[in-house]
Design an enzyme around this catalytic site. Structure first.
Site, PDB file in Angstrom:
ATOM      1  N   SER A   1       5.123 -20.899   2.141  1.00 22.07           N
ATOM      2  CA  SER A   1       4.300 -19.680   2.197  1.00 22.07           C
ATOM      3  C   SER A   1       5.102 -18.422   1.837  1.00 22.07           C
ATOM      4  CB  SER A   1       3.723 -19.562   3.615  1.00 22.07           C
ATOM      5  OG  SER A   1       3.482 -18.229   3.935  1.00 22.07           O
TER       6      SER A   1
HETATM    7  N1  LIG Z   1      -1.944 -10.659   4.667  1.00 21.42           N
HETATM    8  C1  LIG Z   1      -1.432 -11.775   5.427  1.00 21.42           C
HETATM    9  C2  LIG Z   1      -1.770 -13.061   4.694  1.00 21.42           C
HETATM   10  C3  LIG Z   1      -1.298 -14.264   5.425  1.00 21.42           C
HETATM   11  C4  LIG Z   1      -1.890 -15.533   4.843  1.00 21.42           C
HETATM   12  O1  LIG Z   1      -2.960 -15.537   4.223  1.00 21.42           O
HETATM   13  N2  LIG Z   1      -1.188 -16.636   5.075  1.00 21.42           N
HETATM   14  C5  LIG Z   1      -1.689 -17.905   4.632  1.00 21.42           C
HETATM   15  C6  LIG Z   1      -0.524 -18.827   4.335  1.00 21.42           C
HETATM   16  S1  LIG Z   1       0.395 -18.219   2.952  1.00 21.42           S
HETATM   17  C7  LIG Z   1      -2.510 -18.510   5.760  1.00 21.42           C
HETATM   18  O2  LIG Z   1      -2.154 -18.364   6.892  1.00 21.42           O
HETATM   19  N3  LIG Z   1      -3.597 -19.199   5.427  1.00 21.42           N
HETATM   20  C8  LIG Z   1      -4.396 -19.885   6.375  1.00 21.42           C
HETATM   21  C9  LIG Z   1      -5.714 -19.238   6.689  1.00 21.42           C
HETATM   22  O3  LIG Z   1      -5.966 -18.097   6.240  1.00 21.42           O
HETATM   23  O4  LIG Z   1      -6.511 -19.890   7.366  1.00 21.42           O
HETATM   24  C10 LIG Z   1       0.086 -11.641   5.592  1.00 21.42           C
HETATM   25  O5  LIG Z   1       0.712 -11.102   4.684  1.00 21.42           O
HETATM   26  O6  LIG Z   1       0.608 -12.038   6.624  1.00 21.42           O
END
Ligand SMILES: N[C@@H](CCC(=O)N[C@@H](CS)C(=O)NCC(=O)O)C(=O)O
Length: 221
Positions: free
Chosen positions: A11
């Site tokens: 990630s």
């Molecule tokens: N804007 C957030 C985005 C975080 C994000 O979307 N992370 C993804 C992994 S790269 C995630 O957790 N996805 C799972 C979901 O949204 O259910 C940040 O920068 O922390």
């Protein structure tokens, strides 16, 4: 209780936080949440972060989500010995915050717009969206005129930006028009502790997924 970080190796937003924690020599307990298996939707994790995103940091009971907000928090709380990482002067801080917002709201968004459909639905990338990404990379090229993303010293904005830039490179994107970015990534690889393990390995894994998806899309076209 100390620091706990919910994260996953490939990630982009998790890698930037792990690089900064390592640089600051923080003792962090990393808890793996595999979003590809839907682990972020487990009730235990939803209770911690109802938005079910990683990275999620817990510092002695305080829960912080949003990667760039985590970088700012760590910079505020733990970088006092490394004052230049997130200086308190409003003018210096404004530039760092501008870069963090650009990374979150422009560079990352254009990267996802250009390449995520390839991974998700096995189509070739839309040239107009790739051109928008290249425009953003051109801005980054200009940001780097003094050596780092927000001036002549390493700041938390560099930790944010390298995670995404190294991923774009690992996707095999043509970086020949961006020589400053190429040199900057080499420099940061030498400065940021744990670069290979905490950043490059995840970027390459993600890049491998993208390249396999692109090959599939091209074969079907
Ligand atoms: N804007 C957030 C985005 C975080 C994000 O979307 N992370 C993804 C992994 S790269 C995630 O957790 N996805 C799972 C979901 O949204 O259910 C940040 O920068 O922390």
């Amino acid at each position: 209780m100390g620091l706990e970080l919910y994260a996953m190796d490939p990630s982009v937003p998790c890698r930037m936080v792990r690089l900064l924690c390592e640089y600051l020599e923080l003792d962090v307990e990393v808890k793996n949440v595999d979003t590809l298996k839907g682990e972020q939707l487990q009730p235990d994790f939803i209770q911690i972060n109802p938005q079910h995103t990683i990275p999620t940091l817990i510092d002695d009971g305080l829960i912080i989500t949003e990667s760039r907000a985590i970088l700012q928090y760590l910079g505020n709380k733990y970088a006092s010995k490394e004052e230049n990482l997130y200086p308190t002067e409003p003018e210096k801080r404004a530039l760092i915050d501008m870069r963090l917002c650009f990374d979150l709201g422009t560079l990352y968004v254009r990267f996802m717009d250009a390449f995520w459909p390839v991974v998700l639905t096995k189509v070739t990338p839309d040239p107009a969206k790739v051109a928008k990404l290249d425009e953003a990379l051109g801005y980054v090229e200009d940001f780097l005129k003094d050596g780092f993303i927000a001036g002549s010293e390493l700041t938390i904005a560099d930790f944010s930006m390298v995670a995404i830039l190294s991923t774009i490179k690992s996707f095999g994107h043509d970086m020949s028009n961006f020589p400053e970015i190429a040199a900057y990534l080499e420099k940061c690889a030498g400065i940021m502790k744990g670069w290979e393990e905490l950043n490059q390995t995840g970027a390459d894994w993600f890049g491998g997924w993208y390249k396999a998806s692109l090959a599939e899309a091209e074969a079907a076209a």
